[in-house]
Every structure is written in C-alpha cells, then in structure tokens.
Write a protein that holds these residues in place. Structure first.
Motif, PDB file in Angstrom:
ATOM      1  N   ASN B  35     -12.834  -0.002  46.279  1.00 46.11           N
ATOM      2  CA  ASN B  35     -12.128  -0.267  47.620  1.00 46.11           C
ATOM      3  C   ASN B  35     -11.151   0.736  47.922  1.00 46.11           C
ATOM      4  O   ASN B  35     -10.807   1.860  47.152  1.00 46.11           O
ATOM      5  CB  ASN B  35     -11.267  -1.477  47.012  1.00 46.11           C
ATOM      6  N   TYR B  59     -17.296  -4.167  53.765  1.00 50.08           N
ATOM      7  CA  TYR B  59     -16.214  -5.126  54.420  1.00 50.08           C
ATOM      8  C   TYR B  59     -15.236  -4.207  54.793  1.00 50.08           C
ATOM      9  O   TYR B  59     -14.662  -3.115  54.095  1.00 50.08           O
ATOM     10  CB  TYR B  59     -15.799  -6.134  53.265  1.00 50.08           C
ATOM     11  N   PHE B 109     -15.703 -10.553  45.159  1.00 54.27           N
ATOM     12  CA  PHE B 109     -14.359  -9.504  44.868  1.00 54.27           C
ATOM     13  C   PHE B 109     -13.634  -9.922  43.559  1.00 54.27           C
ATOM     14  O   PHE B 109     -13.790 -11.011  43.092  1.00 54.27           O
ATOM     15  CB  PHE B 109     -13.596  -9.986  46.121  1.00 54.27           C
ATOM     16  N   THR B 110     -12.982  -8.807  43.179  1.00 54.05           N
ATOM     17  CA  THR B 110     -12.170  -9.198  41.741  1.00 54.05           C
ATOM     18  C   THR B 110     -10.621  -8.536  42.075  1.00 54.05           C
ATOM     19  O   THR B 110     -10.462  -7.591  43.114  1.00 54.05           O
ATOM     20  CB  THR B 110     -12.746  -8.730  40.566  1.00 54.05           C
ATOM     21  N   ALA B 111     -10.040  -8.586  41.262  1.00 53.21           N
ATOM     22  CA  ALA B 111      -8.720  -7.805  41.178  1.00 53.21           C
ATOM     23  C   ALA B 111      -8.911  -6.494  41.048  1.00 53.21           C
ATOM     24  O   ALA B 111     -10.161  -6.169  40.490  1.00 53.21           O
ATOM     25  CB  ALA B 111      -7.785  -8.399  40.106  1.00 53.21           C
ATOM     26  N   PHE B 112      -8.010  -5.559  41.423  1.00 52.11           N
ATOM     27  CA  PHE B 112      -8.166  -4.382  41.183  1.00 52.11           C
ATOM     28  C   PHE B 112      -7.512  -3.792  39.984  1.00 52.11           C
ATOM     29  O   PHE B 112      -6.284  -3.539  39.780  1.00 52.11           O
ATOM     30  CB  PHE B 112      -7.559  -3.667  42.501  1.00 52.11           C
TER      31      PHE B 112
END
Lengths: 107, 125
Positions: B35, B59, B109-112
């Motif tokens: 991201n 996205y 999606f996941t946490a960064f």
C-alpha cells in the motif's frame, strides 16, 4: 466510504494513568479494525489488529476491544513513551480509511 | 531485518509528475499486498492505493484515481507510485506499507504491519 470518528481529539494525562480511546465507524467493519501509534517525525506503528489482537512486540498494557461500529483502545498504565497520536483504521472494505486521531499529551 | 525504504520525494510544480520507489527487504515481498499512505503536513493519515502481490489487482482512493498508478517489480523487491497531474493538495509525506494477502482469486485487506520512514513530496510553484 466508511467514516471513522475518534474521540476525544486530545487527552491530557499523567504517566501511570489509565486511558481509553474511542473509535466509531459509520457502518459495520466487523473486526477489521487496527490501531496505530505515531510519534512526531516517525512512521505509524501497528499496535492492534483484528480489533483486539496485539501486534508483535507490543506491550500488554495496550489492549483493544469492540466489533461492528464501536471500538476502544485502552492503555492500562501510561508510560512516558506512550505520549503520541493514535489512529484507528478500518480495512474491511475499500477505500480503507483512518480516523482523525487522538493526541495523548502529558498533563 | 524487515525494512521498507522510500525515496524519490522532492519539490515539483503543479501539473508535474514524480515517481516514488519503495525498496523492500527482510521478507518475501512477492507474496504480500502493498500500500501507499500519505500524510499532509500537520494532518492525519490517508490511504492512497493497494496492489495485490502479483500486481493483477489495484485499488485507489477517489482523490488520486486517474492520476496516480501503483505498480511493483517483484524481481527487484520494489513498489512504485507514479504520480501525475500533481496538485498542491497532494503535498504530503508518502509512506509505503505492507498489508494485504490473497488466497486463490480472493484478496483480503489487512492491517499494515510494516511501514517505511516516508518521503516528502511538495507540490508548489
């Protein structure tokens, strides 16, 4: 777009105190919520993912709870290094969004 | 150690272009989503774009759609953000961040969990 509202905007506290930060989502994100800590001049650091799971090497004084639309981050005893800005983030759907942040400052 | 290092920031005129690389090390870059996140001076965090591990899905935030392009070169362990038609409101620190995975054709999606140190982009005449 899912809007995250954090409250309060600023907390003035002393080391050793307990505090709870709030994050409210405009629609359900299930448990797809993370909390980050950011200090001045530094990148954010992941604290909590999945609403309640601590990230690697995060002290157990940090805990997260909630699901759906209401979430909290609790710091059981503030250490000097905990004074920072905290952001929540939802990653349940695109666009991913962050809350506006809560600043925890030394009283 | 696990690390992300951004570069390429600087001052650019409105309407100009810039490309930001992010070099990854210490983890299997080619198996993770990546991201870009930005932070305007004194403001909060804004997610910019996501790319699937193999580059096949992307996205974007509405604020950059049609102007920014996220890409990756897994042979070089490098993520990119191509920024065109830059505006004053694009002025920010840009971070790359590791997050997201795919299982078969479905991506999540996941946490960064890993962030770079950031690179500053200033759009000004």
């Amino acid at each position: 777009e899912i809007v995250l509202t954090q409250s309060p905007g600023t907390l003035s506290l002393s080391p050793g105190e307990r505090t709870t930060l709030s994050c409210r989502a405009s629609q359900s994100v299930s448990s797809s919520l993370a909390w980050y800590q950011q200090k001045p001049g530094q990148a954010p650091r992941l604290l909590i993912f999945g609403a309640s799971s601590r990230a690697t090497d995060i002290p157990d004084r940090f805990s997260g709870s909630g699901s759906g639309t209401d979430f909290t981050l609790t710091i059981s005893r503030l250490e000097p290094e905990d004074f920072a800005v905290y952001y929540c983030q939802q990653y349940g759907s695109s666009p991913l969004t962050f809350g506006g942040g809560t600043k925890v400052e030394i009283k | 150690q696990v690390q992300l290092v951004e570069s390429g920031g600087g001052v650019v005129q409105p309407g100009g272009s810039l490309r930001l690389p992010c070099a990854a090390s210490g983890f299997t870059f080619s198996t993770y989503g990546m991201n870009w996140v930005r932070q305007a001076p004194g403001k909060g965090l804004e997610w910019v774009a996501f790319i699937r591990y193999d580059g096949s899905n992307k996205y974007y935030a509405d604020s950059v759609k049609g102007r920014f392009t996220i890409s990756r070169d897994n042979s070089k362990n490098t993520l990119y953000l191509q920024m065109n038609s830059l505006r004053a409101e694009d002025t920010a620190v840009y971070y790359c961040a590791k997050g997201g995975y795919c299982s078969g054709v479905t991506c999540y999606f996941t946490a960064f969990d890993i962030w770079g140190q950031g690179t500053m982009v200033t759009v000004s005449s």
